[in-house]
Design a protein around this motif. Structure first.
Motif, PDB file in Angstrom:
ATOM      1  N   ALA A   1      21.380   5.863 -53.231  1.00  0.00           N
ATOM      2  CA  ALA A   1      20.772   6.070 -54.547  1.00  0.00           C
ATOM      3  C   ALA A   1      21.825   6.319 -55.602  1.00  0.00           C
ATOM      4  N   ILE A   2      22.847   7.109 -55.239  1.00  0.00           N
ATOM      5  CA  ILE A   2      23.876   7.443 -56.214  1.00  0.00           C
ATOM      6  C   ILE A   2      24.779   6.260 -56.495  1.00  0.00           C
ATOM      7  N   ALA A   3      25.038   5.469 -55.451  1.00  0.00           N
ATOM      8  CA  ALA A   3      26.003   4.386 -55.606  1.00  0.00           C
ATOM      9  C   ALA A   3      25.558   3.367 -56.630  1.00  0.00           C
TER      10      ALA A   3
ATOM     11  N   LEU B   1      11.444   5.621 -55.000  1.00  0.00           N
ATOM     12  CA  LEU B   1      10.911   4.647 -54.049  1.00  0.00           C
ATOM     13  C   LEU B   1      11.867   4.456 -52.880  1.00  0.00           C
ATOM     14  N   ARG B   2      13.179   4.431 -53.161  1.00  0.00           N
ATOM     15  CA  ARG B   2      14.148   4.287 -52.073  1.00  0.00           C
ATOM     16  C   ARG B   2      14.115   5.505 -51.148  1.00  0.00           C
ATOM     17  N   GLN B   3      14.003   6.680 -51.746  1.00  0.00           N
ATOM     18  CA  GLN B   3      13.920   7.890 -50.927  1.00  0.00           C
ATOM     19  C   GLN B   3      12.677   7.870 -50.039  1.00  0.00           C
ATOM     20  N   GLU B   4      11.547   7.459 -50.605  1.00  0.00           N
ATOM     21  CA  GLU B   4      10.316   7.409 -49.825  1.00  0.00           C
ATOM     22  C   GLU B   4      10.433   6.383 -48.702  1.00  0.00           C
ATOM     23  N   ALA B   5      11.083   5.242 -48.986  1.00  0.00           N
ATOM     24  CA  ALA B   5      11.256   4.224 -47.953  1.00  0.00           C
ATOM     25  C   ALA B   5      12.151   4.737 -46.827  1.00  0.00           C
ATOM     26  N   ARG B   6      13.238   5.428 -47.174  1.00  0.00           N
ATOM     27  CA  ARG B   6      14.119   5.981 -46.153  1.00  0.00           C
ATOM     28  C   ARG B   6      13.398   7.044 -45.323  1.00  0.00           C
TER      29      ARG B   6
END
Length: 650
Positions: A53-55, A581-586
């Motif tokens: 996410a940070i990258a 959304l990326r956090q939820e997917a992970r």
């Protein structure tokens, strides 16, 4: 004005500024990509599951050293140009008042009358933007860590928004504006009956002090709040534009942005100080302390004394005393409006409040886009004197008020921020004008007093005291209103100097004393020369016209920056939503993996794997046949390389 005209933002009234900066546990929390640690300290590494996410978040590309370097350069690259512009303006007006008046007249006839449609469209777009941001999926983003609680309780937060909604502007215009619109209504409006004219007057007043004003403040405040609380940046306009401009905020472009914000703020504060001085003069004349008709020497001395008090606060650290004055003033304002309600036509005010609020909401869209295009020169003159002035005034004040509401809103969601900032101060303004303006309109329509001059015009500067004269204990109430204005005057000058010093030093949270002192004197000096210029044009009314013209023109450059802030807000909230959304997917993948490991059961009788799938309908079971064939024919054992599946009961 909040009034643009006269907030009391004090360092002591909000959480310690250090808590809002990079390097504090909250501001530097890596859990949401908060931003850098303070200079000289190692930044905490982001957890592995946050690395992706940070990258890909370009907002997080600035190091602590770069932030510190930007602040050190700001004094010579922001403060010096802004201070030089202000100094040249003061000297030019003081030394060449007649030439300046010629310029003001030319600007009024050309620029001001030509820019009205732009301001009308822009402020309406800001309101629509705020509504979308607050009501869309973006509204779930929190101004702080994802799990952070609000810094203040809802009750305290509303109280501070109430403080933001009060100021010199409400006191100055509380009676004067509704009366002006009653006797000189907007061109082409329905004034066939006194009732229609009164309703139109109140709706127009609500337009100028309602959602549009606070929509402007939401744009700046939200951009700063996202930058400070979400990314750990310094409190500065340039860093709020980092999502749009990237590394360019570190260079000359960032310097120009901050300089424009400082200049806009100093003229916005100066305009409020000028209005306050004129009303103090009218109150003194009402009490018989000075001759009626205004006294320019008295007004200039008033500005000098107030600027001196703000200077004393800056150099002696009397912030606690200023805070006490601010809180006392809010109580005094509430008591005075309660007295006016009780001493006036209370039932009429209550009915008028409900009816006029409904009329404002019903006609909101048509009022928002009203430009009087078919009314010719009369329409141009009216909108430039009222609506265009207000929209410019709000824009000029937006860095000041935006910083205040951003600093008190840590931990709130974007939706809470937008709804709270739009609704609470708007309701305060509507109530204030309903009580003071409604009382004045009642007396004008039904007696017993006539608050209008013999020539049918309203004395804007003394309209408040004309209303007070019809009430019991008039001298005492007039004295309390004067005290209210004076305290607003002092707190506005002091807190305005603090904000300008902070902006002109790159977001420095404890700006040097010399910087606060300079801007306290500078804002007072600009207010004084504008009053002096107007007096040279013939009267104090001309002084008001001069203040209006300068405010409209100075706000124009910052209006462009506000459009950029909207884009920046949109990009930031889009990134935050994608990040979520990326956090939820992970998280889903991890939960699926854990459940599969723990829940896989081999059923020898059927030759299938029964896998409980998370986040499916309760009782749903994924049946995975053994085997290599694409259509799931049974295979020979648990080491099959290919399988297919289907959900039972779905």
């Amino acid at each position: 004005m909040k009034s643009p005209p006269g907030n009391q933002l004090q360092p002591a009234e909000v959480p310690p500024v250090q808590n809002l900066l990079p390097g504090t546990p909250d501001a530097g929390d890596p859990a949401h990509g908060s931003g850098p640690a303070p200079s000289g300290q190692a930044a905490t590494a982001a957890p592995p599951d946050e690395a992706a996410a940070i990258a890909d978040d370009p907002v997080l590309s600035v190091s602590p050293d770069e932030v510190a370097a930007s602040q050190s350069k700001a004094i010579r690259r922001v403060c010096v140009p802004a201070a030089s512009f202000s100094l040249v303006f003061v000297l030019g007006v003081a030394l060449f008042p007649h030439q300046f008046n010629d310029v003001v007249t030319a600007v009024q006839d050309s620029v001001v009358r030509s820019i009205g449609w732009y301001y009308v469209l822009l402020t309406s777009a800001f309101v629509a933007f705020c509504a979308y941001v607050g009501l869309s999926r973006w509204g779930d983003v929190r101004l702080g860590r994802d799990d952070e609680e609000p810094a203040y309780s809802t009750r305290s937060w509303f109280a501070m928004l109430f403080a933001a909604g009060m100021g010199i502007g409400l006191v100055f215009w509380g009676v004067a504006e509704p009366l002006n619109h009653l006797v000189s209504p907007p061109p082409g409006m329905d004034t066939s009956t006194p009732a229609a004219a009164a309703s139109e007057a109140m709706s127009t007043t609500f337009l100028h002090w309602g959602f549009h004003a606070w929509g402007v403040y939401v744009v700046v405040g939200l951009a700063i709040a996202l930058s400070v609380h979400r990314k750990g940046r310094p409190i500065s306009i340039r860093w709020a534009l980092e999502p749009l401009l990237g590394d360019r905020v570190k260079g000359a472009l960032g310097d120009v942005i901050d300089a424009v914000a400082v200049i806009s703020t100093v003229f916005g504060v100066a305009s409020s100080l000028g209005l306050g001085a004129m009303q103090i003069g009218s109150g003194a004349a009402f009490l018989g302390l000075i001759p009626s008709g205004g006294n320019i020497v008295f007004l200039l001395l008033t500005v000098i004394v107030v600027a001196g008090m703000a200077l004393l606060s800056a150099v002696s650290g009397l912030d606690r005393g200023i805070k006490i004055l601010s809180n006392t003033n809010l109580v005094l304002a509430a008591l005075l409006v309660a007295f006016v309600f009780a001493a006036g036509p209370s039932l009429f005010i209550a009915r008028e409040f409900v009816a006029d609020l409904g009329a404002y909401l019903q006609d909101f869209v048509s009022l928002s886009f009203r430009t009087f295009a078919y009314e010719g020169p009369e329409g141009e003159a009216w909108i430039s004197s009222w609506t265009t002035f207000y929209w410019g005034w709000w824009i000029a004040w937006s860095p000041f008020v935006g910083i205040f509401i951003a600093r008190i809103s840590r931990g709130r969601t974007v939706r809470e921020f937008v709804i709270g900032v739009l609704l609470v101060p708007t309701l305060i303004g509507v109530l204030w004008f309903s009580v003071l303006g409604g009382s004045a309109i009642y007396r004008q329509l039904f007696g017993p007093a006539d608050l209008v001059r013999p020539d049918g015009t309203v004395d804007t500067n003394s309209a408040l005291f004309a209303l007070v004269e019809t009430m019991p204990a008039a001298p005492v109430i007039a004295g309390l209103f004067i005290l209210l204005i004076i305290i607003f005057f002092v707190t506005s000058a002091d807190s305005g100097a603090f904000v300008m010093a902070m902006l002109s030093t790159g977001g420095e949270q404890d700006p040097p004393v010399w910087s606060r002192s300079f801007w306290a004197i500078g804002s007072g000096a600009i207010a004084a020369v504008l009053l002096w210029s107007g007096w040279n044009r013939g009267s104090l009314d001309e002084g008001l016209a001069t203040i209006q013209t300068v405010t409209i023109v100075v706000a124009a450059p910052f209006s462009v920056i506000m459009v950029m802030l909207c884009v920046s807000i949109g990009r930031t909230l889009h990134w935050e939503h994608q990040r979520r959304l990326r956090q939820e997917a992970r998280l889903f993948r991890q939960e699926l993996h854990d459940d599969v490991v723990e829940s896989v059961l081999a059923d020898p009788a059927t030759g299938t794997l029964n896998v409980i799938v998370p986040r499916q309908r309760r009782g749903s079971r994924l049946r995975v046949p053994f085997g290599r064939r694409a259509h799931g024919a049974p295979g020979s054992g648990p080491h099959s390389e290919r399988f297919s599946g289907q959900h039972d009961g779905q």
